[in-house]
Design an enzyme around this catalytic site. Structure first.
Site, short mmCIF file in Angstrom:
data_model
loop_
_atom_site.label_atom_id
_atom_site.label_comp_id
_atom_site.label_asym_id
_atom_site.label_seq_id
_atom_site.Cartn_x
_atom_site.Cartn_y
_atom_site.Cartn_z
N TYR A 290 7.91 -1.96 -2.17
CA TYR A 290 7.57 -0.54 -2.29
C TYR A 290 8.83 0.23 -2.67
O TYR A 290 9.08 0.51 -3.83
CB TYR A 290 6.94 0.01 -1.01
CG TYR A 290 6.49 1.45 -1.16
CD1 TYR A 290 5.23 1.74 -1.66
CD2 TYR A 290 7.32 2.51 -0.85
CE1 TYR A 290 4.81 3.06 -1.84
CE2 TYR A 290 6.91 3.83 -1.02
CZ TYR A 290 5.66 4.09 -1.51
OH TYR A 290 5.26 5.39 -1.68
N ASN B 236 -5.04 -0.51 8.61
CA ASN B 236 -3.84 0.28 8.89
C ASN B 236 -4.02 1.02 10.22
O ASN B 236 -4.79 1.97 10.30
CB ASN B 236 -3.56 1.27 7.77
CG ASN B 236 -2.18 1.89 7.87
OD1 ASN B 236 -1.54 1.84 8.92
ND2 ASN B 236 -1.72 2.49 6.79
N GLY C 203 0.58 11.25 4.98
CA GLY C 203 -0.61 11.52 5.77
C GLY C 203 -1.92 11.06 5.16
O GLY C 203 -2.94 11.76 5.25
N PHE C 204 -1.92 9.87 4.55
CA PHE C 204 -3.15 9.29 4.01
C PHE C 204 -3.84 10.23 3.02
O PHE C 204 -5.07 10.43 3.07
CB PHE C 204 -4.14 8.93 5.13
CG PHE C 204 -3.76 7.77 6.00
CD1 PHE C 204 -2.64 7.00 5.73
CD2 PHE C 204 -4.53 7.44 7.10
CE1 PHE C 204 -2.29 5.92 6.55
CE2 PHE C 204 -4.21 6.37 7.93
CZ PHE C 204 -3.09 5.61 7.65
N ASN D 148 4.83 -1.76 8.77
CA ASN D 148 4.75 -0.42 8.21
C ASN D 148 6.14 0.22 8.26
O ASN D 148 7.13 -0.44 8.58
CB ASN D 148 3.74 0.43 9.00
CG ASN D 148 2.98 1.40 8.12
OD1 ASN D 148 3.59 2.12 7.34
ND2 ASN D 148 1.67 1.43 8.26
N THR D 149 6.23 1.51 7.96
CA THR D 149 7.50 2.23 8.03
C THR D 149 7.91 2.46 9.48
O THR D 149 7.12 2.29 10.40
CB THR D 149 7.39 3.58 7.31
OG1 THR D 149 6.32 4.34 7.89
CG2 THR D 149 7.11 3.39 5.82
N THR E 39 -3.50 3.91 1.59
CA THR E 39 -4.58 3.77 2.55
C THR E 39 -5.76 4.69 2.18
O THR E 39 -5.57 5.86 1.83
CB THR E 39 -4.08 4.09 3.97
OG1 THR E 39 -3.10 3.12 4.34
CG2 THR E 39 -5.18 4.09 4.98
N ASN F 41 2.20 8.74 10.35
CA ASN F 41 1.93 10.05 9.77
C ASN F 41 0.52 10.58 10.00
O ASN F 41 0.14 11.62 9.47
CB ASN F 41 2.23 10.01 8.26
CG ASN F 41 3.67 9.62 8.00
OD1 ASN F 41 4.57 10.05 8.71
ND2 ASN F 41 3.89 8.78 7.00
N THR F 42 -0.28 9.85 10.76
CA THR F 42 -1.59 10.33 11.22
C THR F 42 -1.52 10.41 12.74
O THR F 42 -1.25 9.39 13.39
CB THR F 42 -2.72 9.37 10.78
OG1 THR F 42 -2.82 9.39 9.35
CG2 THR F 42 -4.05 9.80 11.37
N ASN G 242 8.90 9.46 4.35
CA ASN G 242 7.67 10.14 3.94
C ASN G 242 6.77 10.43 5.14
O ASN G 242 6.78 9.73 6.14
CB ASN G 242 6.92 9.31 2.90
CG ASN G 242 5.90 8.37 3.52
OD1 ASN G 242 4.76 8.78 3.80
ND2 ASN G 242 6.28 7.12 3.74
N ALA H 219 0.84 -1.20 0.00
CA ALA H 219 0.00 0.00 0.00
C ALA H 219 0.87 1.25 0.00
O ALA H 219 2.00 1.23 0.48
CB ALA H 219 -0.91 0.00 1.23
N SER I 148 0.56 3.57 10.66
CA SER I 148 1.27 4.66 10.00
C SER I 148 1.70 5.70 11.04
O SER I 148 0.92 6.07 11.91
CB SER I 148 0.38 5.34 8.96
OG SER I 148 0.99 6.53 8.49
N LYS J 107 -2.11 -4.50 9.80
CA LYS J 107 -0.73 -4.05 9.55
C LYS J 107 -0.14 -3.42 10.80
O LYS J 107 -0.71 -2.47 11.35
CB LYS J 107 -0.71 -3.06 8.38
CG LYS J 107 0.70 -2.72 7.90
CD LYS J 107 0.64 -1.98 6.58
CE LYS J 107 2.02 -1.79 5.97
NZ LYS J 107 1.98 -1.19 4.63
#
Length: 366
Positions: free
Chosen positions: A325, A178, A116-117, A253-254, A88, A183-184, A113, A64, A181, A224
């Site tokens: 990815y 998800n 942020g979805f 994930n990252t 996502t 980033n949220t 990165n 993703a 992440s 995830k």
């Protein structure tokens, strides 16, 4: 690396990561439709495997984040991916975080990165995924990765996942949850034992409802996880995932760790790090999950696969499927065939079989 892709990569890397991504995505459909992609790829062998009750044509998938809005699934399938995970996706469309929000660390084979979805929202994505029917009709597997909107507080997060399931349940072959992440804001807090149990119990109940409403059609669900959880945190999350009847786990994930890039000019930039610096920890989590689950659930391994040998290492750690990815960006489409071939040879040598969840079969394309 294919010399033609190496030349294209040199040109693309003169643009910012988002500009380069836009160039590729804007041209990928016609490139594959006209067969131009064959200049930088080679045929991919069939190496079917049954995971989560679904027949995957090979063990190599697209993670993703690449096709966030589900507009280019068939094109990615033409590059050899046996599965494509889009998203996502959030209930409402959102622009994501302010730019710049994506950075290359070329010398480290990495990407940082904080997107942020950014996506067009669940309703539009469901419409976009009608274009995936050619890929699915050929046996390709479509995963739909869902999350919550940035403005949704965690105490209302369940509502966002329910809305996504309502709108996307019949759009793909499996759903990925998800909660990992970086980033949220506060999203990763949903991995804590109590919060995760509440969320997955609601997701399980929603699936039961949607299954009954759609002629008893069962859609597998994978969760995830982040690589930054402690080993004990990983085990507790896995137990909750099993207890709530989920069908698989995605590792990982990252990462927010900067240990592998200490001293780099981008070290203090917020966001998730992917690529080679993620490989070691992500594989550790895969191995830990495999040892803890003992075949209860299959594992989709994502994170740091930059070569065919990396893909095999993920399989040796206990994965059933490997996702690409950052490696795909740095090494090009030929990496897909390399990974499929290497994994197929490894499986043949080890006569491996993967754990299988409740039987189901891919639904007809919408």
């Amino acid at each position: 690396m294919n010399s033609l892709y190496k030349l294209a990569k040199t040109a693309l890397f003169r643009f910012t990561p988002e500009q380069a991504h836009h160039i590729i995505m804007s041209n990928l459909d016609w490139i594959t439709q006209l067969g131009v992609h064959k200049l930088v790829t080679r045929p991919v062998r069939e190496d079917p495997i049954n995971v989560m009750g679904i027949r995957f044509p090979n063990c190599d998938g697209l993670a993703a984040g690449m096709d966030k809005d589900g507009e280019h699934v068939t094109a990615f399938g033409a590059l050899g991916f046996g599965s494509v995970e889009i998203g996502t996706v959030t209930p409402k469309g959102q622009p994501g975080n302010p730019k710049p929000r994506c950075f290359r660390l070329v010398e480290d084979d990495a990407i940082l990165n904080r997107m942020g979805f950014n996506n067009v929202g669940a309703i539009q994505v469901a419409k976009n995924l009608q274009s995936a029917r050619a890929f699915r009709n050929r046996g390709g597997i479509l995963g739909v990765n869902i999350g919550k909107n940035k403005v949704t507080p965690n105490d209302l997060a369940i509502d966002d996942y329910m809305k996504c399931m309502d709108r996307l349940y019949m759009s793909g072959d499996y759903i990925a949850i998800n909660i990992s992440s970086p980033n949220t804001p506060n999203l990763r807090d949903l991995q804590a034992e109590e919060e995760l149990n509440k969320l997955l119990a609601a997701i399980a109940a929603k699936r039961k409802e949607l299954k009954a409403a759609n002629k008893d059609h069962y859609v597998p669900i994978a969760v995830k996880l982040a690589p930054d959880l402690s080993d004990d945190g990983i085990k507790k999350a896995l137990d909750v995932i099993v207890e709530n009847g989920m069908d698989g786990v995605i590792c990982t994930n990252t990462t927010i760790s900067r240990e592998a890039i200490l001293g780099h000019p981008l070290e203090k930039e917020p966001g998730g790090l992917s690529g080679r610096p993620l490989m070691e920890r992500s594989t550790e989590v895969t191995r830990l999950a495999s040892e803890h689950l003992r075949g209860t659930l299959p594992i989709i391994a994502s994170g740091g696969v930059m070569s065919a040998s990396d893909a095999v290492e993920k399989m040796e750690a206990g994965a059933s499927i490997v996702q690409l990815y950052t490696g795909f960006i740095f090494e090009g489409p030929e990496l897909v065939a390399d990974c499929v071939q290497a994994i197929a040879q490894w499986r043949a040598n080890h006569q491996t079989s993967c754990p299988v969840s409740e039987p189901s079969s891919p639904s007809p394309a919408p």
